[in-house]
Design an enzyme around this catalytic site. Structure first.
Site, short mmCIF file in Angstrom:
data_model
loop_
_atom_site.label_atom_id
_atom_site.label_comp_id
_atom_site.label_asym_id
_atom_site.label_seq_id
_atom_site.Cartn_x
_atom_site.Cartn_y
_atom_site.Cartn_z
N CYS A 2 36.55 45.15 32.61
CA CYS A 2 36.71 44.62 31.26
C CYS A 2 38.06 45.03 30.67
CB CYS A 2 35.62 45.18 30.36
SG CYS A 2 33.97 44.82 30.95
N ARG A 27 43.10 42.44 36.00
CA ARG A 27 42.07 43.46 36.20
C ARG A 27 40.75 42.86 36.68
NH1 ARG A 27 42.67 48.22 33.00
NH2 ARG A 27 40.43 48.19 32.70
N TRP A 74 33.76 41.87 32.46
CA TRP A 74 33.39 41.91 33.88
C TRP A 74 31.93 42.38 33.87
CZ3 TRP A 74 32.31 45.85 37.62
CH2 TRP A 74 32.47 45.47 38.96
N ASN A 100 34.33 48.54 26.56
CA ASN A 100 34.45 48.74 28.01
C ASN A 100 33.62 49.95 28.39
OD1 ASN A 100 36.32 46.72 28.06
ND2 ASN A 100 38.05 48.00 28.69
N GLY A 101 33.03 49.93 29.58
CA GLY A 101 32.25 51.09 30.02
C GLY A 101 30.77 50.73 30.11
N GLU A 481 42.34 49.93 56.15
CA GLU A 481 43.07 49.28 55.06
C GLU A 481 43.28 47.79 55.33
OE1 GLU A 481 43.66 49.83 52.18
OE2 GLU A 481 45.38 48.63 51.58
N LYS A 485 41.88 44.71 53.07
CA LYS A 485 42.75 43.66 52.50
C LYS A 485 42.21 42.28 52.86
CE LYS A 485 44.60 45.41 50.08
NZ LYS A 485 44.69 46.83 49.89
N GLU A 488 38.81 41.52 50.93
CA GLU A 488 38.90 41.34 49.47
C GLU A 488 39.67 40.08 49.08
OE1 GLU A 488 40.93 44.45 47.23
OE2 GLU A 488 42.25 44.86 48.92
N HIS A 504 30.75 52.10 71.00
CA HIS A 504 29.46 52.71 70.69
C HIS A 504 28.57 51.77 69.88
CE1 HIS A 504 30.75 56.47 72.41
NE2 HIS A 504 31.89 56.34 71.75
N LYS A 603 40.76 45.37 38.94
CA LYS A 603 41.92 46.17 39.34
C LYS A 603 41.64 47.65 39.18
CE LYS A 603 46.08 47.18 40.59
NZ LYS A 603 46.25 47.24 42.05
#
Ligand code: F6R
Length: 608
Positions: A2, A27, A74, A100-101, A481, A485, A488, A504, A603
């Site tokens: 948010c 964000r 969000w 927010n939160g 990483e 990438k 996402e 394995h 973000k």
């Protein structure tokens, strides 16, 4: 996550608020809304989806206001629809509030308020706060807010306006960021500095427990005990142009291409080539603590955690300090055995990630000295650390982190020299690392030239629904990483793992439709990696290899090869990550996806 913007000043509030919201778009959000103080009262307009939808609903109608608040949501409680979008109101419709939160005790509070007759419209935890303020029956809204806050459990950044008080914005911070920008005859309050930099050159960061009343003629800030305090504004050192794309089609591509300069900025002034030492003036007060530390506990999330994993390998192999990286979200739940002789190293681009902050506080509670690597100066993590190294890479706008990863990894290398020289690292070894680090930016430039070639490889694999990413030793982190990438950005399922681990279990997945991205450089584990590649190839798996320039042999095993310049093993993740960033970028663009704002992502993740 948010985003909040509030505006009070001599200019038109609506364009300022919409501009602020747009600057927070990166964000991640799913709906937005704005509440404006007009002559006839407060008008609130909300829309689902992009801010363009909100603008459409506003319909270009003239709305002259010098006060207002706005929000990008969000979803955490209740689906993404107009009713749940912020700002939210009380029963009287006089209070309008954005948050927010997460309010952890909202269910109980809501039941109590409903029992008293309050009518709720949304499914959000936020609406509870508006009704709580109303329920104090306090004539002064600032005092009402402070009374209501006493009943909340959880994290919040709140801004609200009251119809009967047309010249005030009230706000409070606990656990979620809130920044006040001081402009020319205008004050902007926002959850993120990027919403402020186009209008203000000075900012005040609020701390947890602080509340503020913004008036036309100044600010009143109270601390956690309710005492009035004055806070020194800080100058903003970011150029507002950093929030623009500068000719690139996406922020992500711009930031990928900024990496040579970003790394130079990160290491500049921190290398003493004569002495073979890394200089961290930030740590001056902790030199002895660092020298005598028994271990380093690294905490971070996502991409920053992958940089931390490279750090773990570097600190053990090169500096000889026992080290372990943890998912910050797990750290405090797994009862870590740390204490006064532990250095806790927190890594965070935004400096606001809730899990990393919680891990840092856990470390403090257990007596550890807390050091960190943070890009956003003045962020909560930066302020709470005992000592903080700044990345100096400018704003990272793309949701997918790129330049932060390579900068964090470069700083891990510097830190390994710092810790290593306090222990047994030789001058020659240190010089080797430091000299090579200075060559990295030019080597990155060579890789960036391969963008077109990497796009062609992406075209070949565009239909793949799954990907495996493999690497060994330092490049386990790169594999993790690279997979992150790809998933996402392109929503293709990708798994990263150590190449030795693949047999394995995961090798069962391999067939012609399940390609593998293999980081196989000319390093101490090269031959082992080649054997693993053979195992994949003979099961019909297609391989794209990230290999060292001049390695012709690899072409006999891999279908596609992306060459990166040679470097020393610990620094190789910095180079190997670049083609993986470009590959994920091109895959997403080819699929027509929104690269800078991938679905469901935020973000900076300011909730646990
Ligand atoms: C991935 C990504 C995230 C962040 C993570 C931590 O591209 O950006 O995985 O790395 O959310 O964020 P910071 O570094 O801000 O703590």
């Amino acid at each position: 996550m948010c985003g909040i913007v509030g505006y009070l000043g001599k200019n038109d509030a609506l364009p300022a608020l919409i501009d602020g919201l747009k600057r927070l778009e990166y964000r991640g959000y799913d709906s937005s809304g704005v509440a404006l103080r007009l002559t006839g009262g407060i008008e609130c307009v909300k829309a689902v989806g992009k801010i363009a939808n909100l603008e459409k609903k506003l319909g270009g109608k003239e709305r002259r206001a010098d006060l207002g608040i706005a929000h990008t949501r969000w979803a955490t409680h209740g689906e993404a629809n107009e009713i749940n979008a912020h700002p939210h109101s009380d029963c009287s419709g006089k209070i309008w509030l954005a948050h927010n939160g997460i309010i952890e005790n909202y269910k109980r509070l809501k039941e109590e308020l409903e029992a008293k007759g309050h009518i709720f419209k949304s499914q959000t935890d936020t609406e509870v706060i508006a009704h709580l303020i109303e329920d104090t029956h306090e004539a002064n809204p600032f005092i009402a807010m402070r009374k209501a806050l006493k009943m909340l459990k959880g994290a919040y950044a709140i801004v609200f306006i009251h119809e009967d008080f047309p010249e005030k914005i009230m706000a409070a911070k606990m656990g979620s960021p809130l920044v006040i920008g001081l402009g020319d005859g205008e004050t902007i309050i926002a959850s993120d500095i990027s919403a402020i930099i186009s209008r203000a050159r000075e900012v005040i960061y609020l701390d947890d427990g602080e509340v503020v009343e913004i008036r036309k003629n100044g600010l009143k800030i109270l601390d956690v005990l309710g005492a009035e305090i004055s806070k020194e504004p800080r100058k903003i050192d970011w150029d507002s142009g950093e929030a623009e794309k500068k000719g690139f089609p996406h922020f992500m591509l711009k930031e990928i291409f900024e990496q040579p300069e970003a790394i130079l900025n990160s290491v500049r002034g921190r290398i003493d080539s004569e002495k073979g030492e890394a200089i961290f003036e930030e740590f001056d007060a902790f030199t002895e603590t660092a020298r005598s530390a028994r271990e380093i506990a690294i905490v971070a999330c996502g991409t920053a955690m992958h940089a931390g994993l490279v750090g773990e390998y570097m600190f053990e192999e090169m500096a000889g300090v026992p080290s372990k990286v943890d998912y910050a979200s797990e750290f405090r739940y797994r009862t870590p055995v740390i204490g006064k002789d532990t250095l806790l190293l927190a890594i965070s681009q935004s400096g606001e990630t809730a899990d990393t902050l919680a891990a840092l506080r856990e470390g403090k509670k257990r007596g550890a000295t807390t050091l960190g690597v943070v890009n956003v100066l003045g962020s909560t993590i930066a302020r709470e650390l005992d000592a903080c190294v700044h990345n100096r890479i400018g704003l990272e706008m793309s949701v997918a982190s790129t330049k932060a990863f390579t900068s964090q990894t470069a700083i891990m290398a510097l830190l390994s020299v710092y810790f290593g020289r306090q222990r047994e690292m030789t001058f020659a070894k240190a010089k080797d690392i430091l000299n090579e680090l200075l060559l990295i930016p030019e080597k990155i430039k060579k890789i960036l030239e391969l963008s077109g070639e990497i796009k062609k490889i992406a075209e070949k694999h565009i239909k793949a629904k799954n990907f495996l990413y493999l690497g060994r030793k330092y490049n386990v982190a790169t594999a993790l990483e690279g997979a992150l990438k790809l998933k996402e950005l392109s929503y293709i399922h990708a798994e990263g793992m150590p190449s030795g681990e693949m047999k394995h279990g995961s090798i069962a997945l391999i067939d012609d439709d399940f390609p593998t991205m293999f980081i196989c450089l000319k390093d101490s584990v090269y031959e082992k990696n080649i054997s693993n590649m053979e195992e994949i190839r003979c099961r019909g798996g297609r391989i794209i290899a990230v290999a060292t320039e001049g390695d012709e042999k690899i072409k006999s095993v891999a279908g596609d090869v992306i060459y990166v310049p040679e470097t020393i093993e610990p620094l190789s993740p910095i180079l190997a990550a670049i083609p993986l960033q470009l590959f994920a970028y091109h895959m997403a663009v080819l699929k027509g996806l929104d690269v800078d704002k991938p679905r469901n992502l935020a973000k900076s993740v300011t909730v646990e």
